[in-house]
Motif scaffolding. Sequence first.
Motif, PDB file in Angstrom:
ATOM      1  N   GLN A   8      -3.990 -11.094  -3.785  1.00 55.25           N
ATOM      2  CA  GLN A   8      -4.487  -9.714  -3.219  1.00 55.25           C
ATOM      3  C   GLN A   8      -5.726  -9.478  -3.170  1.00 55.25           C
ATOM      4  N   LEU A   9      -6.085  -9.953  -4.478  1.00 54.32           N
ATOM      5  CA  LEU A   9      -7.775  -9.405  -4.637  1.00 54.32           C
ATOM      6  C   LEU A   9      -8.747 -10.498  -3.868  1.00 54.32           C
ATOM      7  N   ALA A  10      -8.287 -11.743  -3.622  1.00 57.12           N
ATOM      8  CA  ALA A  10      -9.168 -12.776  -2.692  1.00 57.12           C
ATOM      9  C   ALA A  10      -8.669 -11.973  -1.306  1.00 57.12           C
ATOM     10  N   HIS A  11      -7.799 -11.796  -0.909  1.00 56.35           N
ATOM     11  CA  HIS A  11      -7.761 -10.974   0.609  1.00 56.35           C
ATOM     12  C   HIS A  11      -8.527  -9.625   0.619  1.00 56.35           C
ATOM     13  N   ALA A  12      -8.426  -8.885  -0.453  1.00 50.15           N
ATOM     14  CA  ALA A  12      -9.268  -7.702  -0.325  1.00 50.15           C
ATOM     15  C   ALA A  12     -10.679  -7.853  -0.153  1.00 50.15           C
TER      16      ALA A  12
END
Length: 84
Positions: A8-12
């Motif tokens: 999720q952090l990478a996609h954000a």
Amino acid sequence: PRSVAAMQLAHAGVGVFIIGVTLVNSLQVERDVKLAVGGSVAVAGYRFTLQDLQRVEGPNYSAVRGRVAVQQGDRLVTQLEPEK
């Protein structure tokens, strides 16, 4: 789990990158101006004057170098030497 949070952090991060690129490109101002030697143009309170052009031979390239004076009012701010 931690792997889901990392995903999720990478996609954000990719989302923030895309938003940043979009804003930079939409707020950018670019202007192409044809100048003869001695000609000038005013941009955002600065005057750009093309002083001369000269051919330059490098170790593995040929170029044309311009000398551009940048003034704000009567004060010389800097001298630019772009090459192409």
